[in-house]
Scaffold this motif. Structure first.
Motif, PDB file in Angstrom:
ATOM      1  N   UNK A 272       0.727  -1.114  -0.239  1.00  0.00           N
ATOM      2  CA  UNK A 272       0.197   0.127  -0.171  1.00  0.00           C
ATOM      3  C   UNK A 272       1.540   0.827   0.206  1.00  0.00           C
ATOM      4  N   UNK A 273       2.000   0.963   0.925  1.00  0.00           N
ATOM      5  CA  UNK A 273       2.782   2.626   0.432  1.00  0.00           C
ATOM      6  C   UNK A 273       3.007   2.131  -0.316  1.00  0.00           C
ATOM      7  N   UNK A 274       3.908   1.588  -1.074  1.00  0.00           N
ATOM      8  CA  UNK A 274       5.054   1.315  -2.541  1.00  0.00           C
ATOM      9  C   UNK A 274       3.262   1.791  -3.701  1.00  0.00           C
ATOM     10  N   UNK A 275       2.061   1.708  -3.682  1.00  0.00           N
ATOM     11  CA  UNK A 275       0.976   2.560  -4.325  1.00  0.00           C
ATOM     12  C   UNK A 275       1.227   3.492  -4.085  1.00  0.00           C
ATOM     13  N   UNK A 276       0.968   3.835  -2.677  1.00  0.00           N
ATOM     14  CA  UNK A 276       0.470   5.048  -2.684  1.00  0.00           C
ATOM     15  C   UNK A 276       1.835   6.331  -3.173  1.00  0.00           C
ATOM     16  N   UNK A 277       3.470   6.198  -3.116  1.00  0.00           N
ATOM     17  CA  UNK A 277       4.388   6.481  -3.718  1.00  0.00           C
ATOM     18  C   UNK A 277       4.010   7.069  -5.398  1.00  0.00           C
ATOM     19  N   UNK A 278       3.151   6.331  -6.051  1.00  0.00           N
ATOM     20  CA  UNK A 278       3.539   5.754  -7.492  1.00  0.00           C
ATOM     21  C   UNK A 278       2.209   7.180  -7.241  1.00  0.00           C
ATOM     22  N   UNK A 279       1.327   7.054  -6.477  1.00  0.00           N
ATOM     23  CA  UNK A 279       0.439   8.537  -7.685  1.00  0.00           C
ATOM     24  C   UNK A 279       1.091   9.954  -6.485  1.00  0.00           C
ATOM     25  N   UNK A 280       1.785  10.108  -6.246  1.00  0.00           N
ATOM     26  CA  UNK A 280       2.722  11.360  -5.892  1.00  0.00           C
ATOM     27  C   UNK A 280       2.826  11.970  -7.305  1.00  0.00           C
ATOM     28  N   UNK A 281       2.320  13.353  -7.358  1.00  0.00           N
ATOM     29  CA  UNK A 281       3.239  13.754  -8.618  1.00  0.00           C
ATOM     30  C   UNK A 281       4.945  14.097  -8.928  1.00  0.00           C
ATOM     31  N   UNK A 289      10.545  12.029  -1.385  1.00  0.00           N
ATOM     32  CA  UNK A 289       9.009  11.021  -0.058  1.00  0.00           C
ATOM     33  C   UNK A 289       9.201   9.825  -0.490  1.00  0.00           C
ATOM     34  N   UNK A 290       8.496   9.909  -1.659  1.00  0.00           N
ATOM     35  CA  UNK A 290       7.991   8.667  -2.900  1.00  0.00           C
ATOM     36  C   UNK A 290       9.145   7.876  -2.701  1.00  0.00           C
ATOM     37  N   UNK A 291      10.884   8.167  -2.514  1.00  0.00           N
ATOM     38  CA  UNK A 291      12.223   7.384  -2.781  1.00  0.00           C
ATOM     39  C   UNK A 291      11.686   6.905  -0.908  1.00  0.00           C
ATOM     40  N   UNK A 292      11.587   7.648  -0.360  1.00  0.00           N
ATOM     41  CA  UNK A 292      11.748   7.431   1.088  1.00  0.00           C
ATOM     42  C   UNK A 292      10.654   6.210   1.145  1.00  0.00           C
ATOM     43  N   UNK A 293       9.375   6.643   0.952  1.00  0.00           N
ATOM     44  CA  UNK A 293       8.095   6.003   1.436  1.00  0.00           C
ATOM     45  C   UNK A 293       8.784   4.526   0.479  1.00  0.00           C
ATOM     46  N   UNK A 294       9.056   4.293  -0.734  1.00  0.00           N
ATOM     47  CA  UNK A 294       9.602   2.963  -1.475  1.00  0.00           C
ATOM     48  C   UNK A 294      10.296   1.961  -0.919  1.00  0.00           C
ATOM     49  N   UNK A 295      11.385   2.961   0.314  1.00  0.00           N
ATOM     50  CA  UNK A 295      12.236   1.532   0.492  1.00  0.00           C
ATOM     51  C   UNK A 295      11.751   1.731   2.601  1.00  0.00           C
ATOM     52  N   UNK A 296      10.668   2.263   2.783  1.00  0.00           N
ATOM     53  CA  UNK A 296       9.745   2.056   3.606  1.00  0.00           C
ATOM     54  C   UNK A 296       9.003   0.657   3.529  1.00  0.00           C
ATOM     55  N   UNK A 297       8.672   0.822   2.286  1.00  0.00           N
ATOM     56  CA  UNK A 297       8.278  -0.331   1.718  1.00  0.00           C
ATOM     57  C   UNK A 297       9.005  -1.791   1.889  1.00  0.00           C
ATOM     58  N   UNK A 298       9.966  -1.306   1.509  1.00  0.00           N
ATOM     59  CA  UNK A 298      11.134  -2.469   1.023  1.00  0.00           C
ATOM     60  C   UNK A 298      11.494  -3.369   2.304  1.00  0.00           C
ATOM     61  N   UNK A 299      11.936  -2.745   3.575  1.00  0.00           N
ATOM     62  CA  UNK A 299      11.662  -2.224   4.954  1.00  0.00           C
ATOM     63  C   UNK A 299      10.649  -3.473   5.497  1.00  0.00           C
ATOM     64  N   UNK A 300       9.564  -3.344   5.438  1.00  0.00           N
ATOM     65  CA  UNK A 300       8.126  -3.491   6.077  1.00  0.00           C
ATOM     66  C   UNK A 300       8.109  -4.976   5.742  1.00  0.00           C
ATOM     67  N   UNK A 301       8.331  -5.564   4.393  1.00  0.00           N
ATOM     68  CA  UNK A 301       7.867  -6.126   3.756  1.00  0.00           C
ATOM     69  C   UNK A 301       9.246  -7.637   3.918  1.00  0.00           C
ATOM     70  N   UNK A 302      10.613  -7.156   3.972  1.00  0.00           N
ATOM     71  CA  UNK A 302      11.592  -7.762   4.519  1.00  0.00           C
ATOM     72  C   UNK A 302      11.445  -7.986   6.055  1.00  0.00           C
ATOM     73  N   UNK A 303      11.148  -7.648   6.376  1.00  0.00           N
ATOM     74  CA  UNK A 303      11.035  -7.432   8.595  1.00  0.00           C
ATOM     75  C   UNK A 303      10.602  -8.866   9.260  1.00  0.00           C
TER      76      UNK A 303
END
Length: 374
Positions: A272-281, A289-303
């Motif tokens: 969901x976080x990665x999809x949200x990052x893709x919607x940002x202008x 911000x989108x880059x941070x969100x994608x890194x956060x998404x990767x971190x969550x999935x690998x936790x």
């Protein structure tokens, strides 16, 4: 009509308390051409209920079956051991058993991989909201018929989640017919699962999915499928689990438990976080911000954690089983492909099956890639 499924599920949730078995599943007959098996609700075999809610369960299921006989017949046709066609005793058979509020669709990826490696694949479909022991009896009847028709067929059994308890109920029970060489349990709740108290929600989702997929779906299926007995059996410390785990492991059957330490909840949150990052202008600050969100998404999935999101690591372990394999998977990705990658458990499954067949100088799987597996 579909809304009635959720009303029926709500009624069933009122009955989620320990009870005697609500009904008995029996084999009607083997379908002539495809060899498909069916199960049926036998109202005469209902054990005498001990209390008001037990009587309510029994009456609701009997009423639903009698009120919509055609719909009940269609539901029966979905149950049993389903084969792709004529069986050959020259090739081994993999019997796949799904879990609670699931179905054959969860095996689409693994089934294709097994077929590509030379296996014949059969799928057990069963009323998965009924008592687990009743589902075990259905499996016993199906395996008895299979053994009678193909006594020399080599059989491996692969299960997911509650399907492991169904398989163990059969293999470790008095009705075991023999012939199972390998039992591979994916994410099995051997010691129970706390989420079983909320199984009403997954039952509602299952019935909604069935209503979209099955043209003969009827709202009574939410009742005839079971009224929460499986969820009751899955609760930690339940009478069913206490009795099942007191049995010894079946001699001659090789057990493997494959379990994961990634949470499906964190995966969905990361997606969901990665999809949200893709919607940002595409602005300077939003790009950062989108880059941070994608890194956060990767971190969550690998936790890594202490469960796969539904089954705790401690719950998956089983006394007497030494072949325990921990993989970086959640409750779904352990058996389902994701983003073009095979199910996380696949390499381990293929290696275990290959080692067993090679050891017995019988069927040989093609060699694995150079990638090492546990």
């Amino acid at each position: 009509m579909r809304r009635l499924a959720f009303i029926a599920c709500f009624v069933s949730s009122l009955c989620l308390v320990p009870a005697d078995r609500a009904y008995s599943a029996e084999r009607d007959a083997k379908a002539s051409a495809a060899g498909a098996a069916v199960s049926t609700v036998n109202a005469a075999s209902v054990s005498a209920p001990a209390g008001f809610k037990d009587r309510l369960k029994s009456r609701l299921r009997r009423w639903a079956a009698e009120a919509a006989p055609e719909a009940t017949s269609h539901l029966r046709e979905l149950h049993g051991l389903k084969f792709p066609g004529e069986l050959s005793e020259e090739r081994p058979l993999a019997v796949l058993v799904h879990g609670l509020d699931s179905g054959r669709a969860c095996w689409q990826d693994l089934g294709a991989l097994l077929g590509g490696r030379g296996y014949q694949v059969a799928y057990l479909n069963y009323p998965n909201d009924q008592a687990v022991s009743e589902s075990g009896k259905l499996l016993a009847m199906e395996m008895e018929a299979l053994r009678r028709e193909h006594p020399d067929l080599r059989v491996d059994m692969i299960t997911h989640s509650m399907g492991g308890l169904v398989a163990r109920s059969y293999i470790e029970g008095a009705e075991y017919q023999g012939g199972v060489r390998k039992l591979i349990l994916l994410a099995p709740p051997n010691q129970g699962a706390a989420w079983a108290r909320c199984s009403f929600f997954s039952e509602g989702f299952e019935q909604y999915s069935l209503s979209k997929r099955e043209p003969n779906w009827h709202w009574t299926w939410a009742i005839t499928d079971g009224l929460g007995e499986a969820g009751r059996d899955l609760r930690p410390g339940s009478q069913f689990l206490t009795e099942l785990n007191a049995r010894p492991r079946r001699e001659g059957v090789e057990y493997t438990v494959i379990y994961g330490n990634r949470s499906c909840g964190w995966r969905h949150t990361g997606d969901a976080l990665e999809r949200t990052a893709g919607w940002l202008p595409d602005w300077r600050w939003t790009t950062r911000l989108a880059g941070r969100m994608r890194r956060g998404a990767d971190s969550l999935r690998s936790r890594a954690g202490d469960s796969d999101g539904l089954v705790a690591l401690e719950s998956a372990r089983l006394a007497g089983v030494g072949d325990l394999v921990l993989v970086p998977a959640d409750h779904t990705t352990i058996c389902c492909a994701r983003n073009g990658s095979p199910p996380v458990a696949w390499n381990v499954i293929a290696k275990r099956l290959a080692a067993r067949h090679v050891e017995r100088n019988s069927f040989r799987l093609p060699s694995e890639s150079s990638k090492t597996t546990p």
